[in-house]
Design a protein around this motif. Sequence first.
Motif, mmCIF file in Angstrom:
data_model
loop_
_atom_site.group_PDB
_atom_site.id
_atom_site.type_symbol
_atom_site.label_atom_id
_atom_site.label_comp_id
_atom_site.label_asym_id
_atom_site.label_seq_id
_atom_site.Cartn_x
_atom_site.Cartn_y
_atom_site.Cartn_z
ATOM 1 N N VAL A 161 1.174 -1.118 -0.124
ATOM 2 C CA VAL A 161 -0.156 -0.063 0.164
ATOM 3 C C VAL A 161 0.966 1.319 0.067
ATOM 4 C CG1 VAL A 161 -1.799 1.323 1.144
ATOM 5 C CG2 VAL A 161 -1.721 -1.263 1.388
ATOM 6 N N TYR A 162 0.440 2.380 -0.910
ATOM 7 C CA TYR A 162 1.338 3.506 -0.930
ATOM 8 C C TYR A 162 0.257 4.662 -0.928
ATOM 9 C CZ TYR A 162 4.888 0.132 -2.881
ATOM 10 O OH TYR A 162 5.831 -0.829 -3.053
ATOM 11 N N GLY A 163 0.981 5.537 -0.114
ATOM 12 C CA GLY A 163 -0.098 6.888 -0.215
ATOM 13 C C GLY A 163 0.727 8.048 0.282
ATOM 14 N N LEU A 164 0.316 9.108 -0.666
ATOM 15 C CA LEU A 164 1.066 10.520 -0.082
ATOM 16 C C LEU A 164 0.037 11.521 0.119
ATOM 17 C CD1 LEU A 164 0.879 11.977 -3.303
ATOM 18 C CD2 LEU A 164 2.898 10.860 -3.655
ATOM 19 N N SER A 165 0.434 12.805 0.434
ATOM 20 C CA SER A 165 -0.460 13.758 0.769
ATOM 21 C C SER A 165 -1.716 13.498 1.519
ATOM 22 C CB SER A 165 -0.685 14.429 -0.539
ATOM 23 O OG SER A 165 -1.205 15.697 -0.262
ATOM 24 N N ALA A 166 -2.875 13.824 1.276
ATOM 25 C CA ALA A 166 -4.121 13.462 1.762
ATOM 26 C C ALA A 166 -4.514 12.015 1.604
ATOM 27 C CB ALA A 166 -5.277 14.420 1.292
ATOM 28 N N GLY A 167 -3.826 11.488 0.352
ATOM 29 C CA GLY A 167 -3.891 10.071 0.175
ATOM 30 C C GLY A 167 -3.165 9.127 1.272
ATOM 31 N N ALA A 168 -2.254 9.915 1.968
ATOM 32 C CA ALA A 168 -1.608 9.099 3.036
ATOM 33 C C ALA A 168 -2.466 8.753 4.101
ATOM 34 C CB ALA A 168 -0.534 9.816 3.846
ATOM 35 N N THR A 169 -3.466 9.776 4.430
ATOM 36 C CA THR A 169 -4.555 9.354 5.301
ATOM 37 C C THR A 169 -5.279 8.239 4.951
ATOM 38 O OG1 THR A 169 -4.720 11.540 6.475
ATOM 39 C CG2 THR A 169 -6.655 10.426 6.436
ATOM 40 N N ASN A 170 -5.603 8.075 3.620
ATOM 41 C CA ASN A 170 -6.463 7.188 3.217
ATOM 42 C C ASN A 170 -5.759 5.751 3.373
ATOM 43 O OD1 ASN A 170 -9.160 7.830 2.502
ATOM 44 N ND2 ASN A 170 -8.373 8.742 0.504
ATOM 45 N N ALA A 171 -4.376 5.719 2.909
ATOM 46 C CA ALA A 171 -3.620 4.544 3.207
ATOM 47 C C ALA A 171 -3.452 4.008 4.474
ATOM 48 C CB ALA A 171 -2.112 4.817 2.677
ATOM 49 N N ILE A 172 -3.561 4.952 5.467
ATOM 50 C CA ILE A 172 -3.350 4.283 6.711
ATOM 51 C C ILE A 172 -4.804 3.999 7.291
ATOM 52 C CG2 ILE A 172 -1.323 5.609 7.405
ATOM 53 C CD1 ILE A 172 -2.888 7.292 9.236
ATOM 54 N N ASP A 173 -5.907 4.679 6.818
ATOM 55 C CA ASP A 173 -7.203 3.872 7.320
ATOM 56 C C ASP A 173 -7.504 2.767 6.658
ATOM 57 O OD1 ASP A 173 -7.542 6.172 8.721
ATOM 58 O OD2 ASP A 173 -8.746 7.425 7.429
ATOM 59 N N TYR A 174 -7.039 2.425 5.429
ATOM 60 C CA TYR A 174 -7.298 1.407 4.742
ATOM 61 C C TYR A 174 -6.363 0.126 5.617
ATOM 62 C CZ TYR A 174 -6.629 -2.477 1.146
ATOM 63 O OH TYR A 174 -6.735 -3.771 0.673
ATOM 64 N N VAL A 175 -5.046 0.293 5.671
ATOM 65 C CA VAL A 175 -4.249 -0.689 6.488
ATOM 66 C C VAL A 175 -4.944 -0.917 7.852
ATOM 67 C CG1 VAL A 175 -2.085 -1.154 7.337
ATOM 68 C CG2 VAL A 175 -2.351 -0.141 4.968
ATOM 69 N N SER A 176 -5.559 -0.037 8.433
ATOM 70 C CA SER A 176 -6.163 -0.386 9.839
ATOM 71 C C SER A 176 -7.489 -1.117 9.621
ATOM 72 C CB SER A 176 -6.365 0.869 10.649
ATOM 73 O OG SER A 176 -7.132 1.720 10.183
ATOM 74 N N ARG A 177 -8.068 -0.873 8.409
ATOM 75 C CA ARG A 177 -9.135 -1.698 7.997
ATOM 76 C C ARG A 177 -10.356 -1.155 8.825
ATOM 77 N NH1 ARG A 177 -7.346 -7.947 7.057
ATOM 78 N NH2 ARG A 177 -5.601 -7.491 5.751
ATOM 79 N N ASP A 178 -10.330 0.269 8.774
ATOM 80 C CA ASP A 178 -11.352 0.952 9.840
ATOM 81 C C ASP A 178 -12.409 1.808 8.750
ATOM 82 O OD1 ASP A 178 -12.775 2.616 11.494
ATOM 83 O OD2 ASP A 178 -11.083 2.922 12.664
ATOM 84 N N ARG A 189 -15.222 2.910 9.406
ATOM 85 C CA ARG A 189 -15.536 4.269 10.082
ATOM 86 C C ARG A 189 -14.837 5.284 9.913
ATOM 87 N NH1 ARG A 189 -15.648 6.511 14.935
ATOM 88 N NH2 ARG A 189 -17.556 7.855 15.402
ATOM 89 N N ARG A 190 -13.728 5.092 10.282
ATOM 90 C CA ARG A 190 -12.863 6.303 10.029
ATOM 91 C C ARG A 190 -12.304 6.881 8.594
ATOM 92 N NH1 ARG A 190 -7.219 8.192 10.327
ATOM 93 N NH2 ARG A 190 -6.980 9.562 12.284
ATOM 94 N N ALA A 191 -12.361 5.821 7.817
ATOM 95 C CA ALA A 191 -12.095 5.947 6.384
ATOM 96 C C ALA A 191 -13.032 7.214 5.892
ATOM 97 C CB ALA A 191 -12.188 4.917 5.614
ATOM 98 N N GLN A 192 -14.313 7.103 6.495
ATOM 99 C CA GLN A 192 -15.350 7.955 5.951
ATOM 100 C C GLN A 192 -15.194 9.223 6.915
ATOM 101 O OE1 GLN A 192 -19.615 6.798 6.237
ATOM 102 N NE2 GLN A 192 -20.337 8.990 5.708
ATOM 103 N N ALA A 193 -14.895 9.098 8.103
ATOM 104 C CA ALA A 193 -14.957 10.151 9.332
ATOM 105 C C ALA A 193 -13.719 11.211 8.897
ATOM 106 C CB ALA A 193 -14.845 9.782 10.715
#
Length: 293
Positions: free
Chosen positions: A39-56, A58-62
């Motif tokens: 999984v790779y992410g940068l800028s605001a996509g870094a937030t999506n990357a870590i939310d994806y890896v935590s498999r959360d 609810r947080r991904a939307q919030a």
Amino acid sequence: MESTVHDVALVFEGGGMRNSYSAGALTVMLENGLYFDDVYGLSAGATNAIDYVSRDVRRAQASFTATLDGLSFRWWVEPFVDADGFGSILHGGVQVPAGKRLPFDFAAFQNNPAQVTLQAIDRDTGETAFFTREDFPTRQALMTRVRASTSYPIVLPPTWVDGHALYDGGIGVGGGIMVPRAMDDGLRRFFVVCTRPRGFRRPERPNRLYDAFFWRRPRMRAALDTWSRRYNAELDRLERLEAEGRAYVFYAEDQGVENTERDVAKLTENFHRGRRQAQTELGAWRCFLEGSS
């Protein structure tokens, strides 16, 4: 935790609050058991990357749509200056009042076997800084590096990591899309989540504001001057990879907001737009991931 998708890089583009659309797509991935190894992410996509890896889910939307009662959406202006900065809530700022932070399941993030790579750019050398699992021994270390990757020049101050002043990872190698790093890691197939529709290209013209602001930082200035050209070249490469059957690109065909959008209702609708497109493409996703094109 186990991964279900192997030897395909999942790449999240940046784009500020346009990532509310990408967040909709990633929730569809998680709900359908599409768990990538890389999984790779940068800028605001870094937030999506870590939310994806935590498999959360609810947080991904919030992360991009939360209604912050009594708090201002000052992520783009004062994200870490005081207690009501939206960025502090996203990235765990210690000054945020109890009950206002978005909780992040660091244990789940750590238990996921996926490789995670984020990037930023060094203000003084102009070189791209990459962060991998070894750089995230603690939740705070992870959040600091996510913050670095989202520190947009002029609008935000740099984030200091190990004595280096770092800015937004989109300015680094790849111009905002981390396929070059995934290639360097030996991957040959790519699932890229973009925040613009197919065919989009940035105007390639100088930004005199960057030149003036970074007049004492020639390497940073040079990176900014070539940013749009490098980004467009990466989009051209994605089209070639698609033609070769080596990439699936999720283009945000119904993108409804710009990168600085603050309206919660618009962001929430944009999240659902991303979900709807992802649901219609789910069959095509599976075909690509199973090796057919």
